[in-house]
Design a protein around this motif. Structure first.
Motif, PDB file in Angstrom:
ATOM      1  N   MET A  74      45.217  45.279  45.889  1.00  0.00           N
ATOM      2  CA  MET A  74      44.503  44.731  44.774  1.00  0.00           C
ATOM      3  C   MET A  74      45.344  43.727  44.002  1.00  0.00           C
ATOM      4  O   MET A  74      44.843  43.082  43.114  1.00  0.00           O
ATOM      5  N   SER A  75      46.591  43.594  44.330  1.00  0.00           N
ATOM      6  CA  SER A  75      47.453  42.726  43.546  1.00  0.00           C
ATOM      7  C   SER A  75      47.073  41.252  43.671  1.00  0.00           C
ATOM      8  O   SER A  75      47.389  40.474  42.789  1.00  0.00           O
ATOM      9  N   ARG A  76      46.393  40.851  44.740  1.00  0.00           N
ATOM     10  CA  ARG A  76      45.990  39.447  44.888  1.00  0.00           C
ATOM     11  C   ARG A  76      44.591  39.190  44.342  1.00  0.00           C
ATOM     12  O   ARG A  76      44.127  38.060  44.336  1.00  0.00           O
ATOM     13  N   GLU A 118      37.445  49.181  40.239  1.00  0.00           N
ATOM     14  CA  GLU A 118      36.032  49.568  40.183  1.00  0.00           C
ATOM     15  C   GLU A 118      35.135  48.528  40.850  1.00  0.00           C
ATOM     16  O   GLU A 118      34.104  48.871  41.424  1.00  0.00           O
ATOM     17  N   ALA A 119      35.515  47.272  40.798  1.00  0.00           N
ATOM     18  CA  ALA A 119      34.711  46.215  41.417  1.00  0.00           C
ATOM     19  C   ALA A 119      34.661  46.362  42.936  1.00  0.00           C
ATOM     20  O   ALA A 119      33.739  45.866  43.584  1.00  0.00           O
ATOM     21  N   LEU A 120      35.638  47.052  43.504  1.00  0.00           N
ATOM     22  CA  LEU A 120      35.708  47.208  44.959  1.00  0.00           C
ATOM     23  C   LEU A 120      34.953  48.417  45.482  1.00  0.00           C
ATOM     24  O   LEU A 120      34.856  48.609  46.690  1.00  0.00           O
ATOM     25  N   ASP A 155      38.243  59.948  39.722  1.00  0.00           N
ATOM     26  CA  ASP A 155      38.650  59.203  38.540  1.00  0.00           C
ATOM     27  C   ASP A 155      39.015  57.784  38.968  1.00  0.00           C
ATOM     28  O   ASP A 155      39.994  57.589  39.696  1.00  0.00           O
ATOM     29  N   LEU A 156      38.243  56.787  38.539  1.00  0.00           N
ATOM     30  CA  LEU A 156      38.493  55.406  38.939  1.00  0.00           C
ATOM     31  C   LEU A 156      39.846  54.887  38.471  1.00  0.00           C
ATOM     32  O   LEU A 156      40.354  53.902  39.000  1.00  0.00           O
ATOM     33  N   LEU A 212      36.261  39.102  46.084  1.00  0.00           N
ATOM     34  CA  LEU A 212      35.105  39.826  46.567  1.00  0.00           C
ATOM     35  C   LEU A 212      34.044  38.793  46.907  1.00  0.00           C
ATOM     36  O   LEU A 212      33.843  37.841  46.156  1.00  0.00           O
ATOM     37  N   GLY A 213      33.372  38.952  48.011  1.00  0.00           N
ATOM     38  CA  GLY A 213      32.410  37.968  48.488  1.00  0.00           C
ATOM     39  C   GLY A 213      31.049  38.022  47.830  1.00  0.00           C
ATOM     40  O   GLY A 213      30.073  37.537  48.381  1.00  0.00           O
ATOM     41  N   ARG A 214      30.963  38.598  46.676  1.00  0.00           N
ATOM     42  CA  ARG A 214      29.713  38.622  45.927  1.00  0.00           C
ATOM     43  C   ARG A 214      29.982  38.138  44.531  1.00  0.00           C
ATOM     44  O   ARG A 214      30.723  38.805  43.798  1.00  0.00           O
TER      45      ARG A 214
END
Length: 71
Positions: free
Chosen positions: A1-3, A9-11, A25-26, A56-58
């Motif tokens: 997630m560092s990049r 939570e978005a993933l 727990d997120l 993310l592609g959305r």
């Protein structure tokens, strides 16, 4: 997630009943990773990564912006 500029939570497809049943727990990154390993369908896709940055592609326009970032 560092990049990625997104939080964890978005993933995650948090609206899936399967996610709700896990009671994760997120904020606990290890729990989230273990849940995704066990339940890969909960990972939001697609994810585009150019080696320097990932998105993310959305919406799809985010992937296009990543592809054309150096133009």
């Amino acid at each position: 997630m560092s990049r990625m500029d997104a939080d964890g939570e978005a993933l995650i497809r948090t609206q899936e009943p399967e996610w709700a049943s896990l009671d994760i727990d997120l904020q606990d990154q290890e729990q989230v990773i273990q849940a995704l390993v066990a339940h890969p369908r909960l990972l939001e896709r697609p994810i585009a990564d150019d080696g320097k940055r990932a998105v993310l592609g959305r919406p799809p326009e985010d992937v296009l912006a990543l592809l054309h970032a150096d133009d």
